[in-house]
Motif scaffolding. Structure first.
Motif, PDB file in Angstrom:
ATOM      1  N   TYR A  20       0.731  -1.141   0.178  1.00 27.06           N
ATOM      2  CA  TYR A  20      -0.113  -0.093  -0.064  1.00 27.06           C
ATOM      3  C   TYR A  20       0.896   1.171   0.075  1.00 27.06           C
ATOM      4  N   ASN A  42      -2.960   4.099  -3.169  1.00 31.29           N
ATOM      5  CA  ASN A  42      -3.209   2.918  -4.080  1.00 31.29           C
ATOM      6  C   ASN A  42      -2.603   1.586  -3.408  1.00 31.29           C
ATOM      7  N   ARG A  77      -7.560  -6.725   0.894  1.00 25.02           N
ATOM      8  CA  ARG A  77      -8.303  -6.219   1.833  1.00 25.02           C
ATOM      9  C   ARG A  77      -7.746  -5.853   3.200  1.00 25.02           C
ATOM     10  N   ASN A 136      -9.368   0.449   3.915  1.00 27.24           N
ATOM     11  CA  ASN A 136      -9.845   1.736   3.335  1.00 27.24           C
ATOM     12  C   ASN A 136      -9.889   2.174   1.878  1.00 27.24           C
ATOM     13  N   CYS A 137      -8.851   1.426   1.044  1.00 28.93           N
ATOM     14  CA  CYS A 137      -8.280   2.021  -0.280  1.00 28.93           C
ATOM     15  C   CYS A 137      -9.228   1.086  -1.381  1.00 28.93           C
ATOM     16  N   ASN A 138      -9.839   1.890  -2.011  1.00 29.63           N
ATOM     17  CA  ASN A 138     -10.342   1.260  -3.392  1.00 29.63           C
ATOM     18  C   ASN A 138     -10.104   1.425  -4.716  1.00 29.63           C
ATOM     19  N   TRP A 139      -8.658   1.697  -4.699  1.00 29.46           N
ATOM     20  CA  TRP A 139      -7.827   1.709  -6.060  1.00 29.46           C
ATOM     21  C   TRP A 139      -6.753   0.650  -5.887  1.00 29.46           C
ATOM     22  N   LYS A 170     -13.306  -5.963  -9.361  1.00 31.01           N
ATOM     23  CA  LYS A 170     -14.334  -4.921  -9.646  1.00 31.01           C
ATOM     24  C   LYS A 170     -15.526  -5.337  -8.699  1.00 31.01           C
ATOM     25  N   ALA A 210     -15.649  -6.669  -5.984  1.00 30.40           N
ATOM     26  CA  ALA A 210     -15.471  -6.219  -4.521  1.00 30.40           C
ATOM     27  C   ALA A 210     -15.564  -4.716  -4.088  1.00 30.40           C
ATOM     28  N   GLY A 211     -15.654  -3.819  -5.419  1.00 28.99           N
ATOM     29  CA  GLY A 211     -15.678  -2.719  -5.303  1.00 28.99           C
ATOM     30  C   GLY A 211     -14.559  -1.728  -5.534  1.00 28.99           C
ATOM     31  N   TYR A 212     -13.516  -2.606  -6.232  1.00 30.73           N
ATOM     32  CA  TYR A 212     -12.348  -1.646  -6.563  1.00 30.73           C
ATOM     33  C   TYR A 212     -12.247  -0.960  -7.808  1.00 30.73           C
ATOM     34  N   ASN A 213     -11.667   0.060  -7.870  1.00 34.17           N
ATOM     35  CA  ASN A 213     -11.129   0.518  -9.178  1.00 34.17           C
ATOM     36  C   ASN A 213      -9.859   0.119  -9.603  1.00 34.17           C
TER      37      ASN A 213
END
Ligand code: SF4
Length: 199
Positions: free
Chosen positions: A12, A25, A66, A71-74, A95, A97-100
């Protein structure tokens, strides 16, 4: 194991380069590359270790990411050359799971659909580039190398001065500054993480 991927490491940090510089990221580094970048042929030596790795399923990758940064979504898919391994299944799991998903690729392999930010940094002759659209295209330039005639369509065109080990090569930096002044459709992109003391 069906649909598994050899991963060199994940961590991270802050993106240090390009238009997204400064953002937090998760970096997912894939093992393996289809290029051998050397000073004599490419103007710089590859400084990335991409040989070692662990084989993981998409679900195992998701769990590790995760846990690393809840808290990071990229996620930045990088390598090595991530396009050698990424596929629809991995993209769907991440995707879903909500990631960009951002990717840094050498452009030698056409990418699957579903990626949110594409950085092509060509390391092959332009006629061999297969990924010809991107959000940004970035070329590493050593001292004396000219402006590329890029085959990649991208709104942002970046020049990145070659490094000398962990430091930016000051001659390459001055050269890239001059190139941008003469060719203002290009931008300078330095490896700022080296100054920020982050990975
Ligand atoms: S394409 Fe990138 S990872 Fe592969 S050898 Fe070149 S610099 Fe290294």
């Amino acid at each position: 194991m069906a649909e598994s991927y050899v991963i060199n490491e994940w961590f991270y940090s802050l993106q240090g380069e390009g238009i997204r510089a400064g953002t937090a990221n998760l970096f997912l580094r894939f093992s393996g590359c289809n290029e051998t970048c050397k000073l004599e042929t490419h103007g710089f030596d590859c400084d990335t270790e991409f040989v070692s790795g662990r084989r993981l399923s998409a679900e195992e990758i998701l769990a590790e990411l995760r846990e690393t940064a809840p808290n990071c979504n990229w996620i930045i898919l990088t390598g090595g050359e991530p396009a050698l391994q990424i596929d629809d299944h991995l993209i769907a799991v991440l995707k879903g799971a909500g990631y960009n998903l951002a990717i840094e690729t050498n452009g030698s392999i056409e990418l699957p659909e579903g990626l949110d930010w594409i950085t092509v940094s060509p390391k092959v002759a332009e006629h061999a580039v297969r990924q010809r659209t991107a959000n940004e295209v970035k070329y590493v330039r050593g001292y004396g190398q000219g402006i590329p005639k890029s085959s990649v369509e991208a709104p942002y065109k970046l020049l990145s001065p070659a490094s000398a080990g962990s430091e930016i090569d000051s001659r390459a930096l001055a050269w890239c500054v001059q190139l941008v002044r003469e060719n203002p459709e290009w931008r300078l992109s330095c490896q700022q993480h080296k100054y920020w003391n982050v990975r």
